[in-house]
Scaffold this active site. Sequence first.
Site, mmCIF file in Angstrom:
data_model
loop_
_atom_site.group_PDB
_atom_site.id
_atom_site.type_symbol
_atom_site.label_atom_id
_atom_site.label_comp_id
_atom_site.label_asym_id
_atom_site.label_seq_id
_atom_site.Cartn_x
_atom_site.Cartn_y
_atom_site.Cartn_z
ATOM 1 N N ARG A 224 0.825 -1.213 0.000
ATOM 2 C CA ARG A 224 0.000 0.000 0.000
ATOM 3 C C ARG A 224 0.862 1.268 0.000
ATOM 4 N NH1 ARG A 224 -4.844 -1.803 4.116
ATOM 5 N NH2 ARG A 224 -6.156 -2.669 2.492
ATOM 6 N N LYS B 85 -17.840 -17.473 3.743
ATOM 7 C CA LYS B 85 -19.295 -17.542 3.875
ATOM 8 C C LYS B 85 -20.056 -16.930 2.708
ATOM 9 C CE LYS B 85 -19.236 -17.395 8.862
ATOM 10 N NZ LYS B 85 -19.563 -16.604 10.040
ATOM 11 N N GLY C 16 -7.678 -8.281 0.356
ATOM 12 C CA GLY C 16 -7.959 -9.234 1.428
ATOM 13 C C GLY C 16 -7.253 -10.548 1.212
ATOM 14 N N GLY D 30 -12.352 -4.698 1.542
ATOM 15 C CA GLY D 30 -13.757 -4.305 1.699
ATOM 16 C C GLY D 30 -14.218 -3.393 0.574
HETATM 17 P P1 AMP Z 1 -13.395 -14.287 3.266
HETATM 18 O O1 AMP Z 1 -12.838 -13.292 4.232
HETATM 19 O O2 AMP Z 1 -14.862 -14.449 3.340
HETATM 20 O O3 AMP Z 1 -12.871 -14.088 1.863
HETATM 21 O O4 AMP Z 1 -12.861 -15.690 3.759
HETATM 22 C C1 AMP Z 1 -11.528 -16.058 3.752
HETATM 23 C C2 AMP Z 1 -11.361 -17.260 4.613
HETATM 24 O O5 AMP Z 1 -12.145 -18.316 4.107
HETATM 25 C C3 AMP Z 1 -9.947 -17.784 4.663
HETATM 26 O O6 AMP Z 1 -9.418 -17.539 5.926
HETATM 27 C C4 AMP Z 1 -10.108 -19.285 4.415
HETATM 28 O O7 AMP Z 1 -9.376 -20.090 5.308
HETATM 29 C C5 AMP Z 1 -11.587 -19.497 4.612
HETATM 30 N N1 AMP Z 1 -12.075 -20.696 3.899
HETATM 31 C C6 AMP Z 1 -11.897 -21.028 2.616
HETATM 32 N N2 AMP Z 1 -12.423 -22.233 2.356
HETATM 33 C C7 AMP Z 1 -12.939 -22.703 3.515
HETATM 34 C C8 AMP Z 1 -13.589 -23.903 3.894
HETATM 35 N N3 AMP Z 1 -13.804 -24.886 3.016
HETATM 36 N N4 AMP Z 1 -13.998 -24.024 5.175
HETATM 37 C C9 AMP Z 1 -13.770 -23.041 6.061
HETATM 38 N N5 AMP Z 1 -13.155 -21.876 5.768
HETATM 39 C C10 AMP Z 1 -12.736 -21.711 4.510
#
Ligand code: AMP
Length: 398
Positions: A37, A199, A355, A378
């Site tokens: 950054r 999620k 991210g 974000g």
């Molecule tokens: P996000 O911030 O929503 O992009 O989520 C990123 C996180 O999703 C990372 O820390 C990953 O470890 C987690 N992640 C990816 N695949 C899975 C999975 N199959 N089960 C649980 N967590 C996951």
Amino acid sequence: MPKLTIDDLHLKGKNVLLRVDFNVPLDEHHNITDDLRIRESLPSIQKIIREGGRAILCSHLGRPKGKPKFEFSLAPVAKHLTNLLGHPVMYITDCIGPQVDQVKQTLKNGEVLLLENLRFHKEEEENDREFARQLAARCDLYVNDAFGSAHRAHASTEGVTHFFKQNAAGYLMQKELQYLGEALENPQRPFVAILGGAKISGKIDVIENLLGKTDALLIGGGMIFTFFKAHGWEIGKSLLEADRLDMAKEILKRAQGGKTRLELPVDVLIADKFEAGAKTRTVGVHEIPGDWIGVDIGPKSIGAFKEILSSAKTVVWNGPMGVFEIEDFAKGTEAIARSLAEITQKGATTIVGGGDSAAAVKKFNLEDKITHVSTGGGASLEFLEGKVLPGVAALTEK
Ligand code: AMP
């Protein structure tokens, strides 16, 4: 509507308040562990120096929650920036107040001043008018280069703009808006989006916005299991958002016969424990045993995703395909990152949202092989959701 940019400003002899995003990770000894950054903000700072303006830099760092906290001081950044610029950077221990005003007034052309962390004052996040006025005091022009904070209407990103006649985008902001904006508005096709991460709830608006806009939407990460459950399949102990099942069903229904091909994995890597060294197996998506956990996409899915990506001309990626922080569960994410690097070399435009997907690209040393790695997690997500970012909306129209 095109926005004023730093190139439209007469900088010579002017005090330029430059909102940068120096929210960089620090280790326990206050060493900067990733300076992307800071490096990305250099062109705007150098432009101000070159043209004889006086750069007054402001940023937040971490979450000090409205109070001065030593561990969130920007002092190490001032030092690092001095080295990167090869030019002295003055640093002051506050971002507003009489002492700051005095220094602002005595700046000479070509000098650079870094103010202390904006979030040492709670008024920053409250978008307090008086705080914004004090930040703008003794400044003539405002330039926002902090794309990573543009989705927040804070005093330094929105409030402050009411005190300037000219509010312009810096080079980094321009670059981010250009890549993300063009991908959404005028992409070279086939246009493929890859979404992953933990999620569905965090990505639902992105999925909705991209369904219909993209030619293919590839889904991986933890959210696939809620989709599988929505199909009525067993998912063992994999991540499930039970309250999002209806939403997942609705998306699957909407995707049927639509313009966008929605691709879910056909196989998954499962583990007996959510930790390094766990036993792992690859199974078809209908075959997840009761006490196992889905942790990555499987090899057949990697192959299918790579096949779709091989002919793509524009790709946007947000969210890892699996739990990439654990080496054994990182193959899917690594394969996608490598696939993006390959097609970039063949002329595709590849954009990685900030991210975790940006962290993955860095982990596999592919930062330079991707067209654009966004500095804003974000912010890039909200942009992909089709939202107007307050920090962008507040800039002056041309
Ligand atoms: P996000 O911030 O929503 O992009 O989520 C990123 C996180 O999703 C990372 O820390 C990953 O470890 C987690 N992640 C990816 N695949 C899975 C999975 N199959 N089960 C649980 N967590 C996951």
